[in-house]
Design an enzyme around this catalytic site. Structure first.
Site, PDB file in Angstrom:
ATOM      1  N   TYR A  17       0.822  -1.211   0.000  1.00 31.28           N
ATOM      2  CA  TYR A  17       0.000   0.000   0.000  1.00 31.28           C
ATOM      3  C   TYR A  17       0.861   1.269   0.000  1.00 31.28           C
ATOM      4  CZ  TYR A  17      -2.927  -3.778   1.741  1.00 31.28           C
ATOM      5  OH  TYR A  17      -3.552  -4.990   1.905  1.00 31.28           O
ATOM      6  N   TYR A 144     -13.505  -6.535   4.885  1.00 27.87           N
ATOM      7  CA  TYR A 144     -12.255  -6.686   4.127  1.00 27.87           C
ATOM      8  C   TYR A 144     -11.915  -8.168   4.095  1.00 27.87           C
ATOM      9  CZ  TYR A 144      -7.323  -6.728   2.936  1.00 27.87           C
ATOM     10  OH  TYR A 144      -6.119  -6.998   2.331  1.00 27.87           O
ATOM     11  N   ASP A 245     -14.716 -15.834   7.388  1.00 24.83           N
ATOM     12  CA  ASP A 245     -13.323 -15.452   7.145  1.00 24.83           C
ATOM     13  C   ASP A 245     -12.661 -15.189   8.500  1.00 24.83           C
ATOM     14  OD1 ASP A 245     -10.949 -14.145   6.676  1.00 24.83           O
ATOM     15  OD2 ASP A 245     -11.762 -12.692   5.260  1.00 24.83           O
ATOM     16  N   LYS A 274      -2.893 -16.348   8.376  1.00 19.90           N
ATOM     17  CA  LYS A 274      -2.114 -15.499   9.270  1.00 19.90           C
ATOM     18  C   LYS A 274      -1.407 -16.245  10.400  1.00 19.90           C
ATOM     19  CE  LYS A 274      -4.286 -10.982   8.387  1.00 19.90           C
ATOM     20  NZ  LYS A 274      -3.143 -10.356   7.735  1.00 19.90           N
TER      21      LYS A 274
END
Length: 428
Positions: A17, A144, A245, A274
């Site tokens: 980003y 997200y 998720d 993760k």
């Protein structure tokens, strides 16, 4: 790192980003141990981000390192097509034991975004196998789910970082996000928007996808568990599969092993990533029911059409097994509970700060919502100067520290956040 290396990085290496013409400065880390990152200049800074939620046991953990070293002497990788191996079998056994009985078929991949892509592809192929061309997914705003295309298509279409891709992405359905916070009273009107969407489009929807309880970088909102219960009832009523998720929240971050346990509901598909390897190496998984897996497998195609090159990577599977072994000692429960208690004691009072809109705490997650945007260039330097690593975005300063963090290190993270709030130059 030499000055020339620093210059090379600045000119040639694209960081997450960031801009290539006006990048946010990157700080050179030469080693890490426990909760500390050691910079090129020798300074140690406290990591408040767990390297984006993943390093839950701290850096250079001896048990995780040992697992990596042991496995790499055997093989670091072998293709999963037509081949299997003990680390993958052992890991899948562990994941099945950790998750609800319904979820007994596992697809391994190499990142959280891909795990979401896999889940969505599963449901598109599932409905095709039943003779129906369902392509729409229903979710809620402020979500997200990753940076790949299908994952972007179910992330918030108006307020997320993906807005510039809107004209290229599949158009999905978005209900209003719930306004009932985790610890507040349930507002019955929260479910109305979702209920209307699912009733109007029930024969077009391939699946529903949600981040359970915690909406991550879409705004770090913690919503009421009753919302998940209501969603599950509606999905069951209309026979629409439900995807959770748990890539950010899985493996203890919210105080439960999985965030969906706060609502005592079970999804049809579960995405993990993760923290699965303790932040050592990338790995993800998509778990689904036998019914969905068999329906796909008995179709004319006869197989699920996906297969990453590094699927079931032995090195990643081996360290994931070691990570789960650590988690099974249940020490994480005490650690996360202690972090939450300290956040309540020291971070929550920042609610009274004139530049703070809200403070949210759940498990080992602390969020300070500011009234103004942070200046990333300045605030990042400020945090490092004061000995901490915190990566804010937009108006949010949040911390998700490693579970092993000591109280004095956590207190320093909180104190530096307060110092930042008192410095108006760090905000736009």
């Amino acid at each position: 790192m030499s000055q020339s290396d620093t210059c090379f990085d600045y000119k040639h290496i694209w960081h997450p980003y960031s801009s290539m013409t006006n990048p946010v400065p990157s700080f050179s880390v030469i080693s890490a141990k426990g909760v500390y990152l050691k910079l090129q200049n020798g300074k140690n800074i406290i990591d408040g981000m767990s390297s984006w939620w993943s390093v839950i046991h701290g850096y250079n953990h001896p048990i995780l390192n040992k697992a990596l070293k042991k496995q790499i002497k055997k093989m670091s990788h072998v293709m999963f097509g037509g081949i299997t191996h003990p680390p993958a079998i052992k890991l899948c056994k562990k994941l099945i034991a950790l998750t609800p009985k319904k979820l007994d078929c596992i697809f391994l991949s190499d990142s959280g975004s891909v795990a979401v892509e896999v889940a969505m592809k599963m449901l598109i192929q599932y409905w095709q196998s039943l003779g129906q061309k369902r392509r729409l997914f229903l979710t809620i705003r402020n979500g997200y789910h990753g940076d790949t295309f299908a994952a972007m298509s179910v992330s918030d279409p108006d307020n997320s970082m993906h807005k510039l891709y809107n004209n290229l992405l599949p158009i999905n359905l978005f209900a209003n996000a719930p306004i009932s916070s985790f610890n507040e009273s349930w507002n019955t009107s929260d479910i109305i928007s979702f209920q209307e969407k699912i009733e109007e489009n029930s024969l077009k929807i391939a699946g529903v996808i949600l981040e359970p309880i915690v909406q991550g970088v879409g705004g770090m909102n913690f919503y009421h568990p009753t919302y998940l219960k209501k969603i599950k009832i509606l999905c069951d009523r209309y026979c629409i599969p439900l995807i959770f998720d748990e890539i950010a929240t899985g493996f203890g971050r919210t105080g439960k092993f999985f965030a969906f346990e706060h609502a005592d509901v079970v999804p049809d598909i579960l995405c993990l990533g993760k923290a699965m390897t303790g932040g050592t190496i990338t790995l993800a998984a998509t778990l689904t029911s036998r019914h969905i897996a068999n329906t796909i497998s008995k179709s004319k195609i006869g197989c699920f059409m996906h297969g990453p090159t590094y699927m079931g990577n032995p090195l990643a599977c081996a360290v994931a097994n070691a990570n789960i072994k650590i988690l099974n000692t249940n020490q994480w429960k005490i650690q996360v509970s202690n972090i939450e208690a300290q956040l309540v004691k020291h971070l929550l009072p920042l609610m009274n700060h004139p530049y703070v809109v809200n403070v949210r705490i759940l498990g080992a997650i602390g969020v300070v919502e500011c009234s103004r945007l942070v200046n990333m260039f300045l605030i990042q330097k400020f945090f490092v100067k004061h000995g901490v690593w915190i990566r804010p975005f937009k108006r949010l300063i949040y911390i998700v520290p490693p579970y092993i963090i000591h109280s004095h290190a956590l207190k320093k993270l909180i104190d530096v956040i307060e110092k930042a709030l008192n410095n108006r130059k760090l905000f736009i």
